[in-house]
Design an enzyme around this catalytic site. Structure first.
Site, short mmCIF file in Angstrom:
data_model
loop_
_atom_site.label_atom_id
_atom_site.label_comp_id
_atom_site.label_asym_id
_atom_site.label_seq_id
_atom_site.Cartn_x
_atom_site.Cartn_y
_atom_site.Cartn_z
N LYS A 104 0.85 -1.20 0.00
CA LYS A 104 0.00 0.00 0.00
C LYS A 104 0.88 1.23 0.00
O LYS A 104 1.97 1.23 0.56
CB LYS A 104 -0.88 0.01 1.25
N1 GLU Z 1 -7.37 -0.12 -2.87
C1 GLU Z 1 -8.14 -1.30 -3.02
C2 GLU Z 1 -8.12 -2.12 -1.74
O1 GLU Z 1 -7.91 -1.60 -0.68
C3 GLU Z 1 -7.77 -2.10 -4.26
C4 GLU Z 1 -6.37 -2.63 -4.29
C5 GLU Z 1 -5.97 -3.25 -5.63
O2 GLU Z 1 -6.81 -3.33 -6.51
O3 GLU Z 1 -4.82 -3.65 -5.73
O4 GLU Z 1 -8.39 -3.28 -1.75
#
Ligand code: GLU
Length: 443
Positions: free
Chosen positions: A131
């Site tokens: 992240k």
């Molecule tokens: N931001 C989204 C989540 O928290 C999607 C992450 C992604 O598609 O890699 O799951």
């Protein structure tokens, strides 16, 4: 302002809207990283996980912090701070979004990357958790400034990411346009076309059919399965949604189409509730939000605060904003039968305990919002093959993975006589533990 369009446009660019208000203020001291460790510890105890593995899982493998200059429209230079946390790569390359928000911190991205590891594992996506984020209020930036900030951030973290290393995606206040800039910058830097470096791209640039509403679609499948498990009717069920960004607004549409009644929604500027108890007019709501920036004051609705929304007597409560919304201060006010966490980390561990005592059926974030990363995985696969699937294929495959994950969690909760979140962690951590043992430690 970010570009906002409706779902009927070819490239929906709904920003992820966050909710402020009472919940945030009361819970500001809850550190999401500590919450993540607590959640892992609860599961580790029940599943008898080796203490060494819990220690490994309690820390991200590596975190990059970058400070970088951006030329602003007025000619000045502003230095921004961003992060990318890579938690675990036992199951595959790291995967997870990039958020733009003033509240981004190193502990927040650490927690979010940990949650991504368990989310991918639970739904059976062969990725680990990552992240990233930039400390910024994107609403203060022009489109040009946003583009320059995104491209410079991509440049700074480029040596750290890649289609087989770490694959970013959209998150709070980032959208397909942000992904397009990132993809273009990364490809230019490495000198070859690399669509699989990032997911959530526009369809014109190798995005996947069904990615824009994938989080909400996955969520609506989970809500449907929860209704079955609780022997509730989805048709006519009352739903309240906190947060009217990508997940919340598409969820309102999809759940409405399934016969449920969305009676109240809030966003960062306020909220709207149907005075008669009938379903809100979702199209009107979206139109009003596009025109005014918020849902509050939508025709045919009465105003409602975030605090009131969380305490509504509804069948399903969907927190779709930020972390720490349901805390030890307001958990006892929750009257919903089911909570489905569209946001990451909206319920604190102390609130979890209260909700469990009150027998609220909670569908945890690592299951309830996993539709997004699942279709991100499909996008990555399609990018690698350069062969694209149609929307029914995407939706059908998503359906299968979400139902399987729900069933596994539900069966595990029965087997261990535990709450759903702990059950989801037992499944997810068990798989990563097995892969870690098989890999061994080298060097
Ligand atoms: N931001 C989204 C989540 O928290 C999607 C992450 C992604 O598609 O890699 O799951």
């Amino acid at each position: 302002m970010l570009i906002i369009s409706t779902s009927h446009d070819p490239i929906p660019l709904r920003e992820s809207i966050v909710c402020g208000g009472e919940g945030v203020t009361l819970a500001a001291h809850v550190n999401p990283y500590e919450s993540a460790v607590k959640q892992m510890t609860n599961a580790a105890k029940l599943m008898n996980l080796e203490a060494e593995l819990l220690e490994v899982f309690s820390h991200p493998r590596r975190i990059l912090t970058v400070h970088f200059p951006v030329k602003m429209d007025n000619g000045s230079i502003k230095v921004f701070t961003g992060f990318r946390s890579q938690h675990n790569h036992a199951l595959g390359p790291c995967k997870g979004g990039i958020r733009y928000h003033p509240g981004v911190s190193v502990d927040e991205v650490k927690a979010l990357s940990i949650w991504m590891t368990w989310k991918c594992s639970l739904v059976g996506v062969p990725f680990g958790g990552g992240k990233g984020g930039i400390i910024v209020n994107p609403k203060d930036l022009s489109q040009g400034e946003l583009e320059r900030m995104t491209r410079r951030f991509a440049y700074e973290i480029a040596p750290f990411v890649g289609p087989d290393t770490d694959i970013p995606a959209p998150d709070v206040y980032t959208n397909p346009q942000t992904m397009a800039w990132f993809y273009d910058t990364y490809s230019a830097l490495v000198g070859s076309d690399q669509p699989a470096v990032i997911t959530g791209k526009p369809l014109s640039l190798g995005g996947s059919e069904g990615r824009s509403d994938a989080t909400a679609r996955g969520l609506s499948i989970v809500v449907r399965e929860a209704a079955k498990a609780k022997r509730m009717q989805l048709k006519g069920a009352k739903i309240a949604i906190q947060g009217y960004g990508n997940a919340g607004s598409f969820a309102a549409e999809l759940l409405g189409a399934m016969g449920a009644k969305v009676i109240a929604v809030t966003d960062s500027l306020g909220g709207a509730i149907s005075p008669s108890g009938k379903a809100l007019d979702i199209k009107q709501l979206w139109k009003h939000k596009n025109e005014t920036g918020g849902v509050s004051g939508a025709p045919g609705s009465r105003k409602i605060s975030n605090k009131e929304l969380l305490a509504l007597d509804v069948d399903f409560l969907i927190p779709a904003a930020l972390e720490n919304q349901i805390t030890r201060y307001n958990a006892k006010n929750v009257k919903a039968t089911v909570i489905a966490e569209a946001a990451n980390g909206p319920v604190t561990p102390e609130a979890d305990r209260i909700l469990n005592e009150n027998e609220v059926f909670l569908c945890p974030d690592i299951l309830a919002n996993a539709g997004g990363v699942t279709v991100s995985y499909f996008e990555w696969v399609q990018n690698r093959y350069r062969y694209f699937w149609d929307q029914p294929t995407v939706n059908e495959r998503l359906e299968k993975m979400m139902v399987r994950a729900f069933d596994t969690m539900h069966a595990t909760a029965g087997k261990f006589s535990c709450d759903n979140r702990t059950a989801a962690y037992i499944v997810a951590m068990g798989r990563v533990a097995e892969a870690t043992r098989a890999r061994g430690i080298w060097p």
